[in-house]
Design a protein around this motif. Sequence first.
Motif, PDB file in Angstrom:
ATOM      1  N   ALA A 150      37.239  84.837  33.019  1.00 26.47           N
ATOM      2  CA  ALA A 150      38.840  85.043  32.783  1.00 26.47           C
ATOM      3  C   ALA A 150      39.469  84.854  34.287  1.00 26.47           C
ATOM      4  N   ARG A 151      38.908  85.628  35.394  1.00 22.96           N
ATOM      5  CA  ARG A 151      39.586  85.731  36.390  1.00 22.96           C
ATOM      6  C   ARG A 151      39.755  84.239  37.307  1.00 22.96           C
ATOM      7  N   MET A 152      38.683  83.465  37.144  1.00 19.37           N
ATOM      8  CA  MET A 152      38.842  82.175  37.551  1.00 19.37           C
ATOM      9  C   MET A 152      39.807  81.344  36.976  1.00 19.37           C
ATOM     10  N   LYS A 153      40.365  81.604  35.623  1.00 15.88           N
ATOM     11  CA  LYS A 153      41.505  81.082  35.385  1.00 15.88           C
ATOM     12  C   LYS A 153      42.403  81.560  35.866  1.00 15.88           C
ATOM     13  N   LEU A 154      42.745  82.716  36.081  1.00 12.74           N
ATOM     14  CA  LEU A 154      43.941  83.253  36.577  1.00 12.74           C
ATOM     15  C   LEU A 154      44.089  82.904  38.119  1.00 12.74           C
ATOM     16  N   LEU A 155      42.915  82.475  38.812  1.00 14.03           N
ATOM     17  CA  LEU A 155      43.062  81.991  40.107  1.00 14.03           C
ATOM     18  C   LEU A 155      43.402  80.638  40.039  1.00 14.03           C
ATOM     19  N   GLN A 156      43.075  79.700  38.783  1.00 14.10           N
ATOM     20  CA  GLN A 156      43.472  78.317  38.854  1.00 14.10           C
ATOM     21  C   GLN A 156      44.805  78.426  38.597  1.00 14.10           C
ATOM     22  N   GLU A 157      45.454  79.167  38.231  1.00 12.94           N
ATOM     23  CA  GLU A 157      46.721  79.209  37.908  1.00 12.94           C
ATOM     24  C   GLU A 157      47.744  79.356  39.086  1.00 12.94           C
ATOM     25  N   LEU A 158      46.835  80.286  39.701  1.00  5.53           N
ATOM     26  CA  LEU A 158      47.869  80.665  41.083  1.00  5.53           C
ATOM     27  C   LEU A 158      47.839  79.742  42.140  1.00  5.53           C
ATOM     28  N   VAL A 159      46.611  79.013  42.190  1.00 10.64           N
ATOM     29  CA  VAL A 159      46.442  78.059  43.444  1.00 10.64           C
ATOM     30  C   VAL A 159      47.165  76.683  42.756  1.00 10.64           C
ATOM     31  N   PRO A 160      48.100  76.220  43.534  1.00  9.57           N
ATOM     32  CA  PRO A 160      48.481  74.822  43.121  1.00  9.57           C
ATOM     33  C   PRO A 160      47.517  73.640  43.019  1.00  9.57           C
ATOM     34  N   GLY A 161      47.262  73.102  41.841  1.00  6.90           N
ATOM     35  CA  GLY A 161      46.704  71.883  41.739  1.00  6.90           C
ATOM     36  C   GLY A 161      45.353  72.289  41.481  1.00  6.90           C
ATOM     37  N   CYS A 162      44.956  73.332  41.100  1.00  5.23           N
ATOM     38  CA  CYS A 162      43.749  73.775  40.515  1.00  5.23           C
ATOM     39  C   CYS A 162      43.465  73.419  39.105  1.00  5.23           C
ATOM     40  N   ASP A 163      44.286  73.450  38.257  1.00  9.41           N
ATOM     41  CA  ASP A 163      44.319  73.433  36.817  1.00  9.41           C
ATOM     42  C   ASP A 163      43.624  72.077  36.505  1.00  9.41           C
ATOM     43  N   LYS A 164      43.729  71.135  37.280  1.00  8.26           N
ATOM     44  CA  LYS A 164      43.222  69.926  37.007  1.00  8.26           C
ATOM     45  C   LYS A 164      42.001  69.671  37.020  1.00  8.26           C
ATOM     46  N   ILE A 165      41.411  70.310  37.848  1.00 10.76           N
ATOM     47  CA  ILE A 165      40.025  70.258  38.450  1.00 10.76           C
ATOM     48  C   ILE A 165      39.038  70.772  37.522  1.00 10.76           C
ATOM     49  N   GLN A 166      37.813  69.906  37.383  1.00 12.37           N
ATOM     50  CA  GLN A 166      36.850  70.478  36.525  1.00 12.37           C
ATOM     51  C   GLN A 166      35.816  71.051  37.198  1.00 12.37           C
ATOM     52  N   GLY A 167      35.292  72.139  36.999  1.00 11.35           N
ATOM     53  CA  GLY A 167      34.074  72.380  37.671  1.00 11.35           C
ATOM     54  C   GLY A 167      34.236  73.577  38.631  1.00 11.35           C
ATOM     55  N   THR A 168      33.436  74.543  38.570  1.00 15.40           N
ATOM     56  CA  THR A 168      33.865  75.916  39.297  1.00 15.40           C
ATOM     57  C   THR A 168      33.639  75.580  40.878  1.00 15.40           C
ATOM     58  N   ALA A 169      32.656  74.797  41.339  1.00 15.68           N
ATOM     59  CA  ALA A 169      32.436  74.399  42.833  1.00 15.68           C
ATOM     60  C   ALA A 169      33.692  73.881  43.337  1.00 15.68           C
ATOM     61  N   LEU A 170      34.260  73.017  42.695  1.00 16.92           N
ATOM     62  CA  LEU A 170      35.399  72.218  43.155  1.00 16.92           C
ATOM     63  C   LEU A 170      36.689  73.325  43.278  1.00 16.92           C
ATOM     64  N   VAL A 171      36.781  73.940  42.173  1.00 16.44           N
ATOM     65  CA  VAL A 171      37.903  75.162  42.220  1.00 16.44           C
ATOM     66  C   VAL A 171      37.773  76.095  43.153  1.00 16.44           C
TER      67      VAL A 171
END
Lengths: 197, 332
Positions: free
Chosen positions: B203-224
């Motif tokens: 859940a928190r990683m999702k929030l982070l993905q929204e916060l950081v620009p360009g992260c939502d397209k990325i697949q995979g935890t390591a890349l995020v």
Amino acid sequence: MHMQPTSSMKEEFLQKWQMGLQIYRPLIDNTSVSERRKAIKLSADVAMASLRRGTTCWSRALIQKTATEDNFLVRQMLSGIKAETLINKKLPKVMCHRKIVRRSKKILRRRKSRSAIEEVAAKARKLVKKKTQGLRNVVPGGEFMSNDVLLIQETLDYIVSLQTQVNVMRSIVDAAEAGSERTAYYLGKLKFAIEDG
Amino acid sequence: MDLSGRFGARSGDGVPFREATALESLHLGGGGEEFRQMVPPENAGGFTALLELPPTQAVELLHSSSSSASQATTLHSLGTLSFPSNPLLMERASRFSVIATENQQNGNVSGETTTTSSVPSNEHIKTEPAETETCDQAAVEKQSNRCGKRKELDKKVKSSTKKKSKSSEENEKLPYVHVRARRGQATDSHSLAERARREKINARMKLLQELVPGCDKIQGTALVLDEIINHVQSLQRQVEMLSMRLASVNPRIDFNLDTILASENGSLMDGSFSEQSYHHRQLQQPPSQQWPFDGLNQPVWGREENQDHGNDHNNLMVGSASLHPNQVKMEL
């Protein structure tokens, strides 16, 4: 929850930052560029951290870090009890010695037959672990967050605060630079006028 | 001990985490049994709904388990997850009860996979921690579909090393352990906790993905995580840059933010610096707020214009006076 920096956060940051800079004011004449840069950055960092009022791990770690560089500044900027408790609080002594833990885990882990898919999964996990360690190195106080959930939470908050700091600082810097250009321009004009006249 | 039609005494980790301690108390040590059943009476509704059993029967089973120590059947308990495949569960459970009667003496839970002819011998199911819903569903379907190989591999991918090591300790005989065995472990509080923890992290990683620009397209935890680290580092570098820039600007200015804004006011009179107005509007200082520094009280640049017209040169002089006291003296 935390989203974008709000204007109230920016204002509070600006206020606190200014307060910090004021502390340095008596010393400006005797400073070099690098000393001034350091002073600016330290006051900005403490201002950013104090916005959180000690609720987050990263802010406490950042304040402690800054205190090692300029104890006086931190004490002045954080008035009252908070300064004492934050500065004097010992850093957690038992740091999770990751290398030791990892090595003992390796010893304990029994050798099993590894299928290809298992190996891939294991590698993926290792990679993720490496990245989280990298994140710990970047976030202040990250070494003390052994809990991954906490780490991500702190990162969230830290990013938002950093964004606030950057936004306000950029505004000030742009204004200052433009101001100095303008002043230089007017001074030049004056000079010119005087020389002519 | 007639176990037919009864569901097992032990199971494990389907129950909510807070039930874990209750579960512990119900643990039945005995005859190599590896699971404990956890259907605390107050939770009976949830479980029995899953099992489509009348509550009383489930409770009866629960309590009967304390007397029948050598039950081999286990309840495929996944209390926290909804089960669309209830009928499958029923079928499976009934199969297990049949198996249980045959394998009563067999303390090994994976006896389910070994002895009965109804279960093909090649049904090897690795015990995997049920970390996701799909995992659990796959587990159920796996058992009912009798073609565990592919799905077991899927589950393997999702498992953690910690769980793996535990399973290897738990299974004395077979290299492959039944999924339920795994979940029925004494570590079910661990698996529960781990699952909850993983959900929190996601859940928190999702929030982070929204916060950081360009992260939502990325697949995979390591890349995020990579992106996040880069973003944080870039923000930190920007702070350094900005403080360097501010320090390089004339010394007096950095430490007198009010004069910056005052002199800025003058520059805006010319209307040539639209950028500053933009930046200052970013600050959005409300007019009603009391500022310690007068110079900062610039809520709307337009409003100040009239007032500052007369002060225009004064401000500039003030600004420059603080800039270069010696120089200005010379000029004047």
